[in-house]
Design a protein around this motif. Structure first.
Motif, PDB file in Angstrom:
ATOM      1  N   ASP A  13      51.620  25.931  -3.880  1.00 31.98           N
ATOM      2  CA  ASP A  13      52.461  24.804  -3.453  1.00 31.98           C
ATOM      3  C   ASP A  13      53.401  25.204  -2.313  1.00 31.98           C
TER       4      ASP A  13
ATOM      5  N   GLU B 137      49.915  29.047  -8.892  1.00 30.43           N
ATOM      6  CA  GLU B 137      49.852  27.652  -8.426  1.00 30.43           C
ATOM      7  C   GLU B 137      51.159  27.192  -7.774  1.00 30.43           C
ATOM      8  N   ASP B 138      52.261  27.833  -8.139  1.00 30.08           N
ATOM      9  CA  ASP B 138      53.525  27.543  -7.438  1.00 30.08           C
ATOM     10  C   ASP B 138      53.511  28.166  -6.045  1.00 30.08           C
TER      11      ASP B 138
ATOM     12  N   ALA C 144      57.633  32.431  -9.533  1.00 30.88           N
ATOM     13  CA  ALA C 144      56.536  31.507  -9.275  1.00 30.88           C
ATOM     14  C   ALA C 144      55.202  32.134  -9.694  1.00 30.88           C
TER      15      ALA C 144
ATOM     16  N   LYS D 225      61.288  30.020  -8.299  1.00 27.44           N
ATOM     17  CA  LYS D 225      60.308  29.226  -9.028  1.00 27.44           C
ATOM     18  C   LYS D 225      60.602  27.759  -8.736  1.00 27.44           C
ATOM     19  N   PHE D 226      59.639  26.910  -9.002  1.00 24.49           N
ATOM     20  CA  PHE D 226      59.880  25.467  -8.857  1.00 24.49           C
ATOM     21  C   PHE D 226      60.178  24.900 -10.239  1.00 24.49           C
TER      22      PHE D 226
ATOM     23  N   LYS E  15      63.388  21.521  -2.206  1.00 26.13           N
ATOM     24  CA  LYS E  15      62.067  21.290  -1.599  1.00 26.13           C
ATOM     25  C   LYS E  15      62.171  20.467  -0.326  1.00 26.13           C
TER      26      LYS E  15
ATOM     27  N   LYS F 124      51.203  27.328 -13.581  1.00 28.60           N
ATOM     28  CA  LYS F 124      52.506  27.014 -13.013  1.00 28.60           C
ATOM     29  C   LYS F 124      53.546  27.646 -13.931  1.00 28.60           C
TER      30      LYS F 124
END
Ligand SMILES: [Zn+2]
Length: 442
Positions: free
Chosen positions: A392, A388-389, A385, A173-174, A186, A212
């Motif tokens: 990305d 929307e992650d 994630a 996950k971010f 990243k 997210k």
């Protein structure tokens, strides 16, 4: 040099992840996991379980589809220490004459598993630090790119080849505000895009969730709201979460301290995952908390907690309703600590979305209702994630092709739909595979 991706496990379900990359006359395996939904019902007879039985029950990956590659396999690479990624090592790894590579925490968990279950593991264990690389052969390199997830030292596995990179993104996950460890690297992912990403194996678990995934800090605030803001006085507080979720455990531990309660961790697996995290100096709970490995040998302490319940915060295993875990034993009256009306049961976890586990959890909740406990469910954010992650990640690494994994057909299709929104074409540069199938990457 042809590259063939073999989908071995985890392409029909959330579990038993295993992918094999065949690169010319060599190959590597990434992950070797359990399908917990199928494994949990077999656990009573654990000592008798064999490779054949587990394959037959779909509890571990069926590697029959890559049996012709057995001699080509140069390494087994493990992305992180969750059981759906490493749990089948016990029965499968020795079938391959090659080393196992992973980060220090994952290797530490493997060693604990080996100790507890006393199984034979012929493979050499090679430890590689997060954000480091290792050369497997002249043509194949592996890099462990640090990511945030719901366990420490999780990595995206990047396989670097003369033609470019193959990035395996299960699981990530971010998280912009992690509780333990650093953010997803990243910067390295952005660099990777410049070095050409041929294929991205995409984590589809939450591909249907149009959002997210929030930071672990959000879960901490949810816990604070419940544990420090409610009328808990005079009642037991029992918090349950995934034993491997060290960041969540740290938040729970911090809240227990603020409440002024004595913190007691109950359960073998909690002791194992915490022990490994303490060894690597990520946390230090045992200095200020009691650790109970087995409820069997701790009857006196459990009785004392039962009688003075308002003084304790118990952290217990069994939030998925596992029949043999501490939560079930408590609610069934199998140990000297039982749950009384208005005790607080905090589920600092979601429910793994598979049928047996969902059913087990329902049974546990039903029994808690019967005992008139106060339940606080879903004090949780996912480690995976969301849509929307995923978008990305695709934007950042801009892969030539995408292969959704880590889910049933519905989840994989949802990830494929996202890719098609972004200009990828099904069958041309997005591939939907099922267990046992493969695709040649041009
Ligand atoms: Zn995971």
């Amino acid at each position: 040099m042809d590259i063939v991706l073999h989908a071995v496990g985890g392409y029909d379900e959330v579990g038993r992840n295993m992918t094999c990359l065949e690169i010319g006359d060599e190959a590597v395996i990434i992950d070797m996991g359990l399908y917990l939904d199928r494994y949990v019902p077999l656990q009573d007879d654990e000592e008798k379980l064999t490779y054949q039985k587990l394959v037959q029950e779909d509890a571990i990956p069926n590697d029959g589809s890559i049996s012709h590659l057995r001699k080509k396999i140069k390494a087994i690479i493990l992305s992180h220490a969750h059981l759906d990624h490493i749990g089948a090592v016990r029965w499968m790894a020795s079938r391959y004459n090659c080393p196992i590579l992973s980060t220090p925490y994952t290797i530490e968990i493997l060693k604990k598993m080996k100790q507890n279950k006393s199984f034979e593991l012929k493979n050499k264990l090679i430890t590689i630090n997060p954000n480091s690389t290792y050369r497997i052969s002249k043509n194949i390199g592996v890099e462990f790119i640090h990511v945030t997830h719901s366990i420490i030292q999780a990595s995206m596995v990047n396989i670097s080849l003369p033609q470019g990179n193959i990035l395996y993104s299960l699981d990530y996950k971010f998280d912009n505000h992690p509780i333990v460890g650093s953010k997803t690297n990243k910067k390295r992912l952005k660099q990777l895009a410049k070095e050409n990403v041929i294929a991205l194996i995409l984590d589809s678990t939450n591909a249907e969730e149009e959002k997210k995934t929030f930071s672990e800090s959000v879960a901490k605030e949810m816990l604070r709201d419940v544990l420090l803001g409610m009328e808990t006085e005079g009642h037991a507080i029992i918090v349950t979460t995934f034993a491997s979720h060290i960041a969540r455990l740290k938040s729970i531990f911090d809240m227990g301290k603020q409440l002024g309660r004595e913190i007691v961790f109950v359960g073998r697996s909690l002791n194992d995952y915490i022990g490994a995290a303490e060894k690597l100096k990520f946390v230090n709970f045992s200095k200020n908390a009691e650790m109970i490995k087995s409820t069997f040998g701790a009857k006196k302490k459990l009785k004392e907690m039962h009688e003075n319940r308002e003084k304790y915060m118990i952290v217990a295993t069994g939030g998925q309703g596992e029949p043999n875990a501490t939560m079930s034993k408590m609610v069934n009256g199998e140990i000297p600590f039982t749950i009384l009306p208005e005790d607080f049961i905090v589920f600092a976890c979601g429910v793994i979305p598979t049928p047996t586990i969902q059913a087990n959890r329902k049974i546990l909740e039903h029994k808690l209702h019967n005992r008139k406990a106060r339940m606080l469910k879903d004090i949780h954010v996912s480690g995976h994630a969301s849509r929307e992650d995923l978008r990305d990640l695709i934007k950042i690494v801009s892969p030539d092709i995408i292969i959704p994994a880590h889910g049933n057909m519905q989840k994989l299709a949802s990830a494929a739909t996202l890719a098609s929104e972004m200009g990828y074409r099904l069958g041309k540069d997005v591939y939907l595979l099922q267990n046992g199938q493969n695709v040649t990457i041009e």
